[in-house]
Scaffold this active site. Structure first.
Site, PDB file in Angstrom:
ATOM      1  CG  ASP A 213     -65.457 -15.558   3.111  1.00  0.00           C
ATOM      2  OD1 ASP A 213     -65.804 -16.278   4.371  1.00  0.00           O
ATOM      3  OD2 ASP A 213     -64.447 -15.519   2.792  1.00  0.00           O
ATOM      4  CG  LEU A 294     -58.930 -23.645   4.621  1.00  0.00           C
ATOM      5  CD1 LEU A 294     -57.180 -23.761   4.701  1.00  0.00           C
ATOM      6  CD2 LEU A 294     -59.522 -24.602   5.744  1.00  0.00           C
ATOM      7  NE  ARG A 295     -60.424 -14.284   3.356  1.00  0.00           N
ATOM      8  CZ  ARG A 295     -61.112 -14.306   2.180  1.00  0.00           C
ATOM      9  NH1 ARG A 295     -62.061 -14.923   1.676  1.00  0.00           N
ATOM     10  NH2 ARG A 295     -60.274 -13.874   1.134  1.00  0.00           N
ATOM     11  N   GLY A 296     -62.781 -18.920   7.795  1.00  0.00           N
ATOM     12  CA  GLY A 296     -63.613 -19.271   8.981  1.00  0.00           C
ATOM     13  C   GLY A 296     -62.844 -19.904  10.171  1.00  0.00           C
TER      14      GLY A 296
END
Length: 358
Positions: A213, A294-296
């Site tokens: 991720d 919230l990385r995506g």
């Protein structure tokens, strides 16, 4: 000035190690796009490239560094410190500038550092000479690969076979831009701004989801099936192996054009914006796919802006988002052992639904 300039003199030819030109690589568009976007905006967070053996992963990654112009560094500085940007310089250089000491600058090729599988933590992070510190009161630091890779590219082949602890260290440094080494009460901190690129074969094992991720983008590549395309790839490789300098000369103009496009995109990037409605749709896709954190959202926004800059647009449109979103989200989906659908196809389905494409 670029690090790939060709000089006709034989002595210089012998000194230059020929690198397969990036623009001569046939196919694997997904991998090439992910690498280019990370050069335009290193804050995307690097690329994880997974695919079959012998598909040109290492060749492509080593070729990408050749597309960057030389960088200005402080002469003889082990951290490739920038002579004026405080975020990109070591403590020693800062102190010299504060004392108004002369700092000599020089141009170097963008660092391309390979991290071997058997590397130790000391080799990666660097080590402190405790004996000298205790006996002479001097902080003596032996820089590691993170110092060497500062302001460059750090490539980890077979990253899925690397110790998880080392992968965690690499990802932390890549995300923060700094490397800290602490031992026996002595602490050394230096800049470590680099594009992290990992490659591997999924048959040999997967990275833990928590580590996967942390990579900004994930490109999947497969062995080319089209016989005519396979022949073209083989011929291209044979041409380079038999006469690399003629091959470099043939692709010189294409290389220069791509370099100029990347530089122009880097300059255009700060002025690019994404409409609020499009940002909401990106987050809606992430929410429907049940992406953790919230990385995506962040990476998709960055990648879409980088692509729009690369395409010389003034703002991000739907096509830019649809082009990059699969690369940014496919590795963030929760794995279901009973799920037969490819993660990339699942992302595409939700994107089509959210963006009303039927």
């Amino acid at each position: 000035m670029y690090n790939n300039e060709l000089v006709v003199m034989n002595s210089t030819r012998d000194a230059i190690r020929p690198i397969f030109p990036f623009t001569a690589i046939v196919g694997q568009e997904e991998m090439k796009l992910a690498l280019i976007l990370n050069l335009i905006d290193p804050k995307i967070g690097g690329v994880m490239i997974m695919g079959d053996r012998g598909t040109g992963k290492s060749t492509t990654i080593r070729a990408i560094a050749d597309l960057l112009p030389q960088i200005l560094v402080v002469q003889d500085d082990p951290f490739n410190s920038h002579p004026s940007n405080f975020e990109l310089m070591s403590t020693d250089v800062k102190q010299r500038l504060e004392k108004n000491e002369e700092v000599i600058s020089t141009l170097i090729n963008v660092p391309m550092v390979d991290l071997p599988l058997g590397a130790t933590e000391d080799r990666v992070c660097g080590t402190i000479d405790i004996e000298k510190a205790l006996n002479e009161g001097i902080k003596s630091f032996e820089p590691g690969l993170l110092a060497k890779a500062n302001r460059g590219i750090l490539y980890v082949d077979e990253v899925n076979l690397l110790d998880d602890h080392l992968v965690d260290i690499l990802l932390d440094a890549a995300a923060s831009g700094w490397n800290t080494v602490e031992r026996e009460g002595i602490s050394i901190r230096h800049p470590a701004h680099f594009v992290l690129v990992g490659s591997g074969n999924p048959e040999e094992g997967e990275l833990r989801p928590q580590l996967l991720d942390r990579f900004g983008m994930h490109a999947e590549i497969r062995t080319v099936k089209d016989p005519s395309l396979r022949v073209k790839i083989v011929e291209q490789r044979n041409l380079f192996d038999s006469d690399p300098y003629s091959c470099l000369e043939e692709y010189k103009e294409k290389q220069e054009n791509l370099k100029n496009n990347i530089l122009a995109a880097q300059q255009k990037l700060p002025d690019l914006s994404i409409d609020y409605a499009l940002r909401v749709k990106i987050s809606e896709v992430c929410s429907q796919l049940d992406v953790d954190g919230l990385r995506g959202d962040i990476v998709t926004n960055r990648a879409a802006r980088a692509l729009a800059a690369y395409m010389n647009k003034d703002s991000v449109d739907v096509d830019d988002i649809k082009t990059v979103i699969k690369l940014c989200l496919r590795h963030r989906l929760r794995k279901d052992p009973l799920e037969t659908m490819d993660s990339g196809f699942k992302v595409q389905q939700v994107v089509d639904l959210v963006f009303d494409v039927r």
